[in-house]
Design an enzyme around this catalytic site. Structure first.
Site, PDB file in Angstrom:
ATOM      1  N   ASP A  58       4.688  -0.185  -4.299  1.00  0.00           N
ATOM      2  CA  ASP A  58       4.569  -1.326  -3.389  1.00  0.00           C
ATOM      3  C   ASP A  58       3.151  -1.452  -2.833  1.00  0.00           C
ATOM      4  O   ASP A  58       2.658  -2.557  -2.617  1.00  0.00           O
ATOM      5  CB  ASP A  58       5.577  -1.202  -2.246  1.00  0.00           C
ATOM      6  CG  ASP A  58       7.003  -1.426  -2.733  1.00  0.00           C
ATOM      7  OD1 ASP A  58       7.187  -2.125  -3.751  1.00  0.00           O
ATOM      8  OD2 ASP A  58       7.939  -0.901  -2.104  1.00  0.00           O
ATOM      9  N   GLY A  59       2.509  -0.305  -2.618  1.00  0.00           N
ATOM     10  CA  GLY A  59       1.123  -0.320  -2.141  1.00  0.00           C
ATOM     11  C   GLY A  59       0.217  -1.033  -3.137  1.00  0.00           C
ATOM     12  O   GLY A  59      -0.650  -1.825  -2.760  1.00  0.00           O
TER      13      GLY A  59
ATOM     14  N   LYS B  90       9.644  -0.128  10.087  1.00  0.00           N
ATOM     15  CA  LYS B  90      10.800   0.773  10.042  1.00  0.00           C
ATOM     16  C   LYS B  90      10.436   2.147  10.595  1.00  0.00           C
ATOM     17  O   LYS B  90      11.208   2.750  11.342  1.00  0.00           O
ATOM     18  CB  LYS B  90      11.336   0.895   8.610  1.00  0.00           C
ATOM     19  CG  LYS B  90      12.532   1.826   8.479  1.00  0.00           C
ATOM     20  CD  LYS B  90      13.062   1.857   7.059  1.00  0.00           C
ATOM     21  CE  LYS B  90      14.279   2.753   6.934  1.00  0.00           C
ATOM     22  NZ  LYS B  90      14.003   4.162   7.232  1.00  0.00           N
TER      23      LYS B  90
HETATM   24  P1  NAP Z   1       0.898   3.354   1.125  1.00  0.00           P
HETATM   25  O1  NAP Z   1       0.687   4.756   1.521  1.00  0.00           O
HETATM   26  O2  NAP Z   1       0.927   2.971  -0.294  1.00  0.00           O
HETATM   27  O3  NAP Z   1       2.207   2.768   1.797  1.00  0.00           O
HETATM   28  C1  NAP Z   1       2.981   3.513   2.642  1.00  0.00           C
HETATM   29  C2  NAP Z   1       4.415   3.467   2.155  1.00  0.00           C
HETATM   30  O4  NAP Z   1       4.967   2.186   2.443  1.00  0.00           O
HETATM   31  C3  NAP Z   1       4.562   3.689   0.657  1.00  0.00           C
HETATM   32  O5  NAP Z   1       5.618   4.575   0.453  1.00  0.00           O
HETATM   33  C4  NAP Z   1       4.890   2.299   0.134  1.00  0.00           C
HETATM   34  O6  NAP Z   1       5.646   2.332  -1.042  1.00  0.00           O
HETATM   35  C5  NAP Z   1       5.694   1.760   1.273  1.00  0.00           C
HETATM   36  N1  NAP Z   1       5.849   0.310   1.370  1.00  0.00           N
HETATM   37  C6  NAP Z   1       4.921  -0.675   1.243  1.00  0.00           C
HETATM   38  N2  NAP Z   1       5.482  -1.875   1.448  1.00  0.00           N
HETATM   39  C7  NAP Z   1       6.787  -1.660   1.718  1.00  0.00           C
HETATM   40  C8  NAP Z   1       7.889  -2.502   2.031  1.00  0.00           C
HETATM   41  N3  NAP Z   1       7.724  -3.830   2.150  1.00  0.00           N
HETATM   42  N4  NAP Z   1       9.093  -1.940   2.269  1.00  0.00           N
HETATM   43  C9  NAP Z   1       9.260  -0.605   2.172  1.00  0.00           C
HETATM   44  N5  NAP Z   1       8.267   0.249   1.884  1.00  0.00           N
HETATM   45  C10 NAP Z   1       7.036  -0.273   1.672  1.00  0.00           C
HETATM   46  O7  NAP Z   1      -0.177   2.556   1.932  1.00  0.00           O
HETATM   47  P2  NAP Z   1      -0.823   1.248   1.446  1.00  0.00           P
HETATM   48  O8  NAP Z   1      -0.890   1.244  -0.002  1.00  0.00           O
HETATM   49  O9  NAP Z   1      -2.043   1.070   2.223  1.00  0.00           O
HETATM   50  O10 NAP Z   1       0.280   0.201   1.894  1.00  0.00           O
HETATM   51  C11 NAP Z   1       0.160  -0.478   3.094  1.00  0.00           C
HETATM   52  C12 NAP Z   1       1.483  -0.539   3.759  1.00  0.00           C
HETATM   53  O11 NAP Z   1       1.838   0.768   4.148  1.00  0.00           O
HETATM   54  C13 NAP Z   1       1.423  -1.329   5.035  1.00  0.00           C
HETATM   55  O12 NAP Z   1       1.762  -2.666   4.834  1.00  0.00           O
HETATM   56  C14 NAP Z   1       2.372  -0.608   5.959  1.00  0.00           C
HETATM   57  O13 NAP Z   1       3.608  -1.274   6.065  1.00  0.00           O
HETATM   58  C15 NAP Z   1       2.619   0.712   5.303  1.00  0.00           C
HETATM   59  N6  NAP Z   1       2.246   1.761   6.244  1.00  0.00           N
HETATM   60  C16 NAP Z   1       3.228   2.508   6.754  1.00  0.00           C
HETATM   61  C17 NAP Z   1       2.957   3.465   7.710  1.00  0.00           C
HETATM   62  C18 NAP Z   1       4.070   4.250   8.262  1.00  0.00           C
HETATM   63  O14 NAP Z   1       5.194   4.034   7.835  1.00  0.00           O
HETATM   64  N7  NAP Z   1       3.820   5.122   9.220  1.00  0.00           N
HETATM   65  C19 NAP Z   1       1.650   3.667   8.170  1.00  0.00           C
HETATM   66  C20 NAP Z   1       0.657   2.875   7.622  1.00  0.00           C
HETATM   67  C21 NAP Z   1       0.972   1.909   6.649  1.00  0.00           C
HETATM   68  P3  NAP Z   1       5.018   2.814  -2.470  1.00  0.00           P
HETATM   69  O15 NAP Z   1       5.112   4.295  -2.434  1.00  0.00           O
HETATM   70  O16 NAP Z   1       5.916   2.177  -3.465  1.00  0.00           O
HETATM   71  O17 NAP Z   1       3.587   2.346  -2.523  1.00  0.00           O
HETATM   72 MN    MN Z   2       1.526   3.708  -2.264  1.00  0.00          MN
END
Ligand code: NAP
Ligand code: MN
Length: 259
Positions: A46-47, A162
């Site tokens: 998804d990233g 979430k």
């Molecule tokens: P990343 O490390 O690739 O993303 C963090 C995780 O979020 C990965 O496991 C990714 O799945 C998952 N993800 C992305 N979009 C999602 C969705 N719509 N529903 C469920 N899971 C989802 O970081 P990145 O590549 O920079 O991605 C940015 C996204 O990461 C941001 O939009 C944000 O939502 C999320 N993020 C989450 C946190 C947290 O949960 N604490 C912190 C910062 C950012 P994949 O493994 O398939 O890539």
């Molecule tokens: Mn990722």
């Protein structure tokens, strides 16, 4: 034949898959066009999908996700199914799913920036607490003080939102969800605490002296020394995804979070 681009994650498995897919497309006479495609095949998680959206933000494209791991929220095919791709694309044997992007206008004293996001727009201060007046459709809700604020879309509700304890919203709905990051509760600052899901036609604004903030939108970030207002709404801009298997949101949630 549709012009196709491939957007793959750096890791070797994805780069190897990219080569295989490229050959498959060439054998089937698809023109490859990295700069002006009609279809973008995303290989990764998804990233990677989020990065592909930002790469092709100004192109009118259709995305096809090919997951190199577990089933993702934005992927339709698994690696073992790549042989299906040329046929599916040629015969247009799919429906189309679309999601509205979030739009944020960030204003500071002398400039204003506009950004788009699939998942969420985050405003965070990593150095000291951030204070902001939060309004919904121009109506003042609260004076926030804490680490930051997040506004996500329904499809983005299962990502950062979430992890913050926000509700997952079914993707059949157009909504904006406001979620807090470590809000301070005292006599001066008091917030609603729960996530607040509002109608997708609403506008959420953060106002105040927003110093040293990091605005995050999907995988992107911008640092601002001083902003005064952030206005977030759902844009008319959409992203289109091929929907071949009609995988339900419930199944995606189960595969990602339960087993
Ligand atoms: P990343 O490390 O690739 O993303 C963090 C995780 O979020 C990965 O496991 C990714 O799945 C998952 N993800 C992305 N979009 C999602 C969705 N719509 N529903 C469920 N899971 C989802 O970081 P990145 O590549 O920079 O991605 C940015 C996204 O990461 C941001 O939009 C944000 O939502 C999320 N993020 C989450 C946190 C947290 O949960 N604490 C912190 C910062 C950012 P994949 O493994 O398939 O890539
Ligand atoms: Mn990722």
């Amino acid at each position: 034949m549709k012009r196709v681009a491939i957007f793959a994650k750096e890791k070797p498995l994805c780069q190897d898959t990219k080569k295989v897919v490229l050959n498959l497309l060439k054998e089937n006479d698809f023109p490859i066009d990295e700069n002006n495609p009609e279809v973008v095949i995303v290989i990764g998680g998804d990233g990677t999908f989020l990065r592909a959206v930002h790469r092709y933000l100004n192109n009118d494209v259709m995305f096809v996700g090919l997951n190199a791991g577990h089933l993702g929220f934005f992927s339709e095919f698994e690696l073992e199914e790549i042989n299906l791709l040329p046929q599916v694309l040629k015969e247009e044997k799919y429906d189309m799913k679309s999601y509205r992007l979030l739009n944020a206008v960030i204003s500071s004293i002398n400039e204003s920036k506009e950004i788009y996001a699939v998942n969420e727009v985050r405003i965070e201060n990593p150095f000291s607490s951030l204070t902001a007046d939060v309004s919904i459709d121009g109506k003042h809700l609260e004076k926030f003080r804490g680490n930051g604020l997040v506004v996500c879309s329904a499809i983005g509700s299962s990502a950062y939102n979430k992890s913050l304890g926000g509700a997952i919203v079914d993707t059949s709905m157009e909504t904006l969800e406001l979620t807090e990051i470590a809000a301070i509760q005292n006599n001066v600052y008091r917030t609603i605490s729960s996530s607040y899901v509002v109608n997708g036609e609403s506008t959420i604004t953060f106002e105040g002296r927003l110093n040293e903030v990091v605005v995050g939108f999907d995988s992107e970030t911008i640092h601002l020394d001083q902003a005064s207002k952030v206005t977030i709404s759902l844009s008319k801009k959409i992203i289109k995804l091929i929907d071949y298997k009609h995988i339900s949101h419930v199944k995606k949630l189960k595969d990602s979070f339960i087993e």
